[in-house]
Structures are given as structure tokens and as C-alpha cells.
Design a protein around this motif. Structure first.
Motif, PDB file in Angstrom:
ATOM      1  N   SER A 126      20.566  40.786   4.404  1.00  0.00           N
ATOM      2  CA  SER A 126      21.246  40.376   5.645  1.00  0.00           C
ATOM      3  C   SER A 126      20.303  39.755   6.672  1.00  0.00           C
ATOM      4  CB  SER A 126      21.938  41.592   6.276  1.00  0.00           C
ATOM      5  OG  SER A 126      20.974  42.552   6.687  1.00  0.00           O
ATOM      6  N   ALA A 127      19.033  39.583   6.303  1.00  0.00           N
ATOM      7  CA  ALA A 127      18.031  39.110   7.271  1.00  0.00           C
ATOM      8  C   ALA A 127      18.343  37.721   7.825  1.00  0.00           C
ATOM      9  CB  ALA A 127      16.650  39.113   6.628  1.00  0.00           C
ATOM     10  N   LEU A 128      18.977  36.874   7.022  1.00  0.00           N
ATOM     11  CA  LEU A 128      19.241  35.500   7.444  1.00  0.00           C
ATOM     12  C   LEU A 128      20.641  35.312   8.019  1.00  0.00           C
ATOM     13  CD1 LEU A 128      17.618  33.539   4.459  1.00  0.00           C
ATOM     14  CD2 LEU A 128      16.553  34.373   6.564  1.00  0.00           C
ATOM     15  N   SER A 129      21.326  36.408   8.251  1.00  0.00           N
ATOM     16  CA  SER A 129      22.694  36.310   8.776  1.00  0.00           C
ATOM     17  C   SER A 129      22.677  36.298  10.304  1.00  0.00           C
ATOM     18  CB  SER A 129      23.527  37.496   8.279  1.00  0.00           C
ATOM     19  OG  SER A 129      22.970  38.721   8.747  1.00  0.00           O
ATOM     20  N   GLY A 130      23.837  36.195  10.894  1.00  0.00           N
ATOM     21  CA  GLY A 130      23.970  36.283  12.349  1.00  0.00           C
ATOM     22  C   GLY A 130      23.328  35.129  13.083  1.00  0.00           C
ATOM     23  N   THR A 131      22.400  35.471  13.982  1.00  0.00           N
ATOM     24  CA  THR A 131      21.795  34.471  14.867  1.00  0.00           C
ATOM     25  C   THR A 131      20.772  33.589  14.165  1.00  0.00           C
ATOM     26  OG1 THR A 131      20.123  36.101  15.545  1.00  0.00           O
ATOM     27  CG2 THR A 131      22.110  35.918  16.910  1.00  0.00           C
ATOM     28  N   PHE A 132      20.410  33.889  12.934  1.00  0.00           N
ATOM     29  CA  PHE A 132      19.365  33.114  12.275  1.00  0.00           C
ATOM     30  C   PHE A 132      19.778  31.649  12.115  1.00  0.00           C
ATOM     31  CE2 PHE A 132      16.869  31.410   8.795  1.00  0.00           C
ATOM     32  CZ  PHE A 132      15.595  31.803   9.165  1.00  0.00           C
ATOM     33  N   THR A 133      21.020  31.400  11.741  1.00  0.00           N
ATOM     34  CA  THR A 133      21.455  30.012  11.570  1.00  0.00           C
ATOM     35  C   THR A 133      21.432  29.260  12.903  1.00  0.00           C
ATOM     36  OG1 THR A 133      23.772  30.749  11.755  1.00  0.00           O
ATOM     37  CG2 THR A 133      22.867  30.488   9.543  1.00  0.00           C
ATOM     38  N   MET A 134      21.666  29.989  14.004  1.00  0.00           N
ATOM     39  CA  MET A 134      21.577  29.357  15.319  1.00  0.00           C
ATOM     40  C   MET A 134      20.134  28.920  15.595  1.00  0.00           C
ATOM     41  SD  MET A 134      22.448  30.962  19.076  1.00  0.00           S
ATOM     42  CE  MET A 134      21.036  32.087  18.979  1.00  0.00           C
ATOM     43  N   LEU A 135      19.178  29.748  15.197  1.00  0.00           N
ATOM     44  CA  LEU A 135      17.764  29.402  15.378  1.00  0.00           C
ATOM     45  C   LEU A 135      17.393  28.178  14.548  1.00  0.00           C
ATOM     46  CD1 LEU A 135      16.121  32.963  15.343  1.00  0.00           C
ATOM     47  CD2 LEU A 135      16.572  31.487  17.311  1.00  0.00           C
ATOM     48  N   ILE A 136      17.962  28.074  13.342  1.00  0.00           N
ATOM     49  CA  ILE A 136      17.735  26.886  12.516  1.00  0.00           C
ATOM     50  C   ILE A 136      18.236  25.642  13.239  1.00  0.00           C
ATOM     51  CG2 ILE A 136      18.429  25.669  10.405  1.00  0.00           C
ATOM     52  CD1 ILE A 136      18.527  28.299   8.975  1.00  0.00           C
ATOM     53  N   GLY A 137      19.419  25.765  13.850  1.00  0.00           N
ATOM     54  CA  GLY A 137      20.003  24.637  14.583  1.00  0.00           C
ATOM     55  C   GLY A 137      19.132  24.199  15.743  1.00  0.00           C
ATOM     56  N   ILE A 138      18.572  25.168  16.461  1.00  0.00           N
ATOM     57  CA  ILE A 138      17.701  24.844  17.593  1.00  0.00           C
ATOM     58  C   ILE A 138      16.424  24.180  17.105  1.00  0.00           C
ATOM     59  CG2 ILE A 138      16.325  25.828  19.467  1.00  0.00           C
ATOM     60  CD1 ILE A 138      18.479  28.013  19.713  1.00  0.00           C
ATOM     61  N   PHE A 139      15.841  24.735  16.043  1.00  0.00           N
ATOM     62  CA  PHE A 139      14.610  24.157  15.498  1.00  0.00           C
ATOM     63  C   PHE A 139      14.849  22.725  15.017  1.00  0.00           C
ATOM     64  CE2 PHE A 139      12.193  23.142  11.642  1.00  0.00           C
ATOM     65  CZ  PHE A 139      10.907  23.098  12.185  1.00  0.00           C
ATOM     66  N   ALA A 140      15.926  22.516  14.270  1.00  0.00           N
ATOM     67  CA  ALA A 140      16.237  21.176  13.758  1.00  0.00           C
ATOM     68  C   ALA A 140      16.442  20.187  14.901  1.00  0.00           C
ATOM     69  CB  ALA A 140      17.488  21.222  12.878  1.00  0.00           C
ATOM     70  N   ALA A 141      17.099  20.633  15.965  1.00  0.00           N
ATOM     71  CA  ALA A 141      17.345  19.758  17.118  1.00  0.00           C
ATOM     72  C   ALA A 141      16.033  19.356  17.785  1.00  0.00           C
ATOM     73  CB  ALA A 141      18.254  20.462  18.120  1.00  0.00           C
ATOM     74  N   LEU A 142      15.144  20.304  17.982  1.00  0.00           N
ATOM     75  CA  LEU A 142      13.865  20.026  18.632  1.00  0.00           C
ATOM     76  C   LEU A 142      13.009  19.079  17.795  1.00  0.00           C
ATOM     77  CD1 LEU A 142      13.016  23.621  19.907  1.00  0.00           C
ATOM     78  CD2 LEU A 142      13.573  21.651  21.331  1.00  0.00           C
ATOM     79  N   PHE A 143      12.954  19.327  16.493  1.00  0.00           N
ATOM     80  CA  PHE A 143      12.088  18.526  15.629  1.00  0.00           C
ATOM     81  C   PHE A 143      12.664  17.132  15.379  1.00  0.00           C
ATOM     82  CE2 PHE A 143      10.127  17.151  11.658  1.00  0.00           C
ATOM     83  CZ  PHE A 143       8.784  17.411  11.937  1.00  0.00           C
ATOM     84  N   ALA A 144      13.969  17.059  15.134  1.00  0.00           N
ATOM     85  CA  ALA A 144      14.589  15.780  14.775  1.00  0.00           C
ATOM     86  C   ALA A 144      14.614  14.798  15.931  1.00  0.00           C
ATOM     87  CB  ALA A 144      16.009  16.015  14.258  1.00  0.00           C
ATOM     88  N   THR A 145      14.683  15.301  17.155  1.00  0.00           N
ATOM     89  CA  THR A 145      14.809  14.411  18.316  1.00  0.00           C
ATOM     90  C   THR A 145      13.473  14.141  19.012  1.00  0.00           C
ATOM     91  OG1 THR A 145      15.250  16.282  19.805  1.00  0.00           O
ATOM     92  CG2 THR A 145      17.149  15.223  18.770  1.00  0.00           C
ATOM     93  N   GLU A 146      12.413  14.749  18.522  1.00  0.00           N
ATOM     94  CA  GLU A 146      11.117  14.679  19.202  1.00  0.00           C
ATOM     95  C   GLU A 146      10.647  13.245  19.439  1.00  0.00           C
ATOM     96  OE1 GLU A 146       6.973  17.187  18.919  1.00  0.00           O
ATOM     97  OE2 GLU A 146       7.977  16.614  17.054  1.00  0.00           O
ATOM     98  N   ASP A 147      10.660  12.420  18.396  1.00  0.00           N
ATOM     99  CA  ASP A 147      10.182  11.043  18.524  1.00  0.00           C
ATOM    100  C   ASP A 147      11.077  10.209  19.432  1.00  0.00           C
ATOM    101  OD1 ASP A 147       8.022  11.499  16.888  1.00  0.00           O
ATOM    102  OD2 ASP A 147       9.087  10.922  15.064  1.00  0.00           O
ATOM    103  N   GLN A 148      12.378  10.438  19.335  1.00  0.00           N
ATOM    104  CA  GLN A 148      13.308   9.665  20.153  1.00  0.00           C
ATOM    105  C   GLN A 148      13.227  10.075  21.618  1.00  0.00           C
ATOM    106  OE1 GLN A 148      17.262   9.004  18.137  1.00  0.00           O
ATOM    107  NE2 GLN A 148      16.422  10.411  16.621  1.00  0.00           N
ATOM    108  N   THR A 149      13.011  11.364  21.851  1.00  0.00           N
ATOM    109  CA  THR A 149      12.877  11.853  23.217  1.00  0.00           C
ATOM    110  C   THR A 149      11.606  11.326  23.878  1.00  0.00           C
ATOM    111  OG1 THR A 149      14.070  13.891  22.650  1.00  0.00           O
ATOM    112  CG2 THR A 149      12.752  13.911  24.668  1.00  0.00           C
ATOM    113  N   CYS A 150      10.525  11.282  23.109  1.00  0.00           N
ATOM    114  CA  CYS A 150       9.235  10.822  23.638  1.00  0.00           C
ATOM    115  C   CYS A 150       9.109   9.298  23.642  1.00  0.00           C
ATOM    116  CB  CYS A 150       8.092  11.417  22.816  1.00  0.00           C
ATOM    117  SG  CYS A 150       8.000  13.213  22.900  1.00  0.00           S
ATOM    118  N   GLY A 151      10.049   8.615  22.982  1.00  0.00           N
ATOM    119  CA  GLY A 151      10.025   7.167  22.946  1.00  0.00           C
ATOM    120  C   GLY A 151       9.018   6.581  21.975  1.00  0.00           C
ATOM    121  N   THR A 152       8.593   7.383  20.993  1.00  0.00           N
ATOM    122  CA  THR A 152       7.588   6.897  20.033  1.00  0.00           C
ATOM    123  C   THR A 152       8.207   6.337  18.755  1.00  0.00           C
ATOM    124  OG1 THR A 152       7.394   9.127  19.077  1.00  0.00           O
ATOM    125  CG2 THR A 152       5.871   8.555  20.862  1.00  0.00           C
ATOM    126  N   LEU A 153       9.525   6.482  18.607  1.00  0.00           N
ATOM    127  CA  LEU A 153      10.162   6.035  17.368  1.00  0.00           C
ATOM    128  C   LEU A 153      10.026   4.524  17.183  1.00  0.00           C
ATOM    129  CD1 LEU A 153      11.733   7.044  14.928  1.00  0.00           C
ATOM    130  CD2 LEU A 153      13.842   6.624  16.182  1.00  0.00           C
TER     131      LEU A 153
END
Length: 252
Positions: free
Chosen positions: A61-88
Motif C-alpha cells: 500500500s506504500a504507493l497508494s493515496g497521496t503518492f500519485t498526487m506527488l507524482i503529478g506535482i513532480f511531473a508538472a515541475l520537471f516537464a514545465t521547467e524549460d518552458q517556464t524559464c524560457g530556455t526551450l
């Protein structure tokens, strides 16, 4: 593409949020374990019988509950990093195709998710084994549970990454990744209430339900095959849709 992947790995391991999210995931697991033990101890102290538990069930059960929410936050931060900083734009100007850009970030962010997941599982097993050991018989097909959880992570990450990379804005991406799955679950739940068929539920085919069957204490063996097949579909469709959209998206 190899240079892009190395570049993304350097950014990943230098980023603070990668370590913070990993620490939060582990902290949540430990808090869950401490809470579960405290509740069982309180029940026993009051003359009741504690719920049978084991290191395997806790780890499952370790990956249940809030863990998927943390994945979503991590993916959002990493995927948008270049576009947010304007380096893309600068990266594209060096001659790299959009497909290579998408997959390089996708691969590295996926590795980040798998690292965080592996550490979370390792800590949960260590803690669970020290508290409950494995005194209960394991009735699951552990190999299928592992495959189901792995495919669930791949599916969630693919969906979150596609949403985040397409959005390009970290705030919007985080909001969509957190609220989106909840919204879909709510809509499907309303559909189930309208259909009123106990043998067929729309919500059973959504990511949350499919993944929870592999993380909950009791797994419905009848749904394992369907769950694995649908998780593969979610994984593949999310990659394809995300790639197609972003090949045509204007770079800002």
C-alpha cells in the motif's frame, strides 16, 4: 538525444524539488505506519483485537493515496521547467527536434518517478518488517502485483507528463494533475449513480480504480488481467497524444 538525456539528468539531480518530493513521499509512508501501529496498539489496550497486518501488506500500500498526487506535482515541475524559464527556444534553436525534446524529458522524469517509488517501497518494507514482520500468509501473486504497480506508475506518469508539457505553466499543470483525476472520478461516479448497475461501473475503468486494485490489502484477482491491459492502454495513449499535441504546439 543522448546529450539531451544527460543534460536532463544533470538538471534532475541538481533540482531541490526532486529530493523534497522524495522526502515527503517517505515521510508520508512512515507517518502512515506509525499511525497504523498506534491505532492497533490502542485497540489492543482497550481489550480489542488488532487488525492482522504484515510488512507485505504495508509495502503493497506504500504507493497508494497521496503518492500519485506527488507524482503529478513532480511531473508538472520537471516537464514545465524549460518552458517556464524560457530556455526551450534555445534548445530547439540548436537543432533538436520536438520529438527528441519530448522523449528526453519524458524518460528522465520517468526515471525520477521510479527512483522515488523504489525508495518509498524500500523504506516501507524496512519499517513494516521491523514492526509486523511477514507473519501473515501472502495469497497474492506477487509478480502480478509488482507488474500492475509498475504499469500504474507508467500510466500515471505518462498522463501527468502529457498534461504538464502541453500546459507549459507550472501552476496550471500542478492544478490539472491534482484536480483532473479527482474530477474524472467524480464524473464517472455520477455516471455509475445514473446507470445503477452493480455489475458494470464506469469508475472501474479509470486509473484510480485500476491502480488501487494493486495497492489495496485485498486484490480482486478477476480484475488483474483487465487492469494490466487497461494500464498499458493508458500508458501508450498518453504518450502518443502528448507527443502529437506538442509536435504542433507553438514554442514560446
Amino acid at each position: 538525444m543522448g546529450k539531451l538525456i544527460k543534460f536532463e539528468f544533470r538538471k534532475l539531480f541538481k533540482s531541490k524539488y526532486f529530493y523534497i518530493i522524495g522526502a515527503i513521499a517517505i515521510a508520508f509512508v512512515l507517518i502512515s505506519g506509525i499511525t497504523t501501529k498506534a491505532i492497533n496498539d490502542a485497540v489492543v489496550a482497550n481489550g480489542g483485537e488488532a487488525t492482522p497486518y504484515s510488512a507485505y501488506l504495508f509495502t503493497k500500500s506504500a504507493l497508494s493515496g497521496t503518492f500519485t498526487m506527488l507524482i503529478g506535482i513532480f511531473a508538472a515541475l520537471f516537464a514545465t521547467e524549460d518552458q517556464t524559464c524560457g530556455t526551450l527556444k534555445n534548445i530547439v534553436a540548436k537543432g533538436y527536434s520536438r520529438t527528441k525534446l519530448y522523449f528526453s524529458k519524458y524518460i528522465v522524469s520517468l526515471v525520477g518517478v521510479l527512483i522515488i517509488s523504489s525508495l518509498t517501497i524500500a523504506v516501507s518494507y524496512g519499517y513494516g518488517n521491523s514492526i509486523w514482520s511477514n507473519s501473515l500468509e501472502i495469497t497474492d501473486n506477487v509478480a502480478l502485483i509488482v507488474i500492475g504497480q509498475l504499469l500504474g506508475l507508467l500510466a500515471y506518469h505518462s498522463v501527468f507528463f502529457a498534461i504538464s508539457y502541453t500546459s507549459g505553466k507550472v501552476g496550471a499543470a500542478i492544478a490539472l494533475n491534482i484536480i483532473g483525476p479527482l474530477g474524472v472520478s467524480l464524473i464517472l461516479g455520477m455516471g455509475d449513480a445514473f446507470i445503477k448497475n452493480d455489475n458494470f461501473k464506469l469508475s472501474s475503468f479509470w486509473l484510480d480504480s485500476l491502480f488501487s486494485n494493486f495497492t489495496s490489502s485485498i486484490t480482486d484477482t478477476k480484475l488483474i488481467g483487465v487492469g494490466i491491459a487497461l494500464l498499458i492502454v493508458y500508458f501508450a495513449v498518453a504518450i502518443l497524444v502528448g507527443l502529437l499535441i506538442n509536435r504542433r504546439k507553438e514554442i514560446r
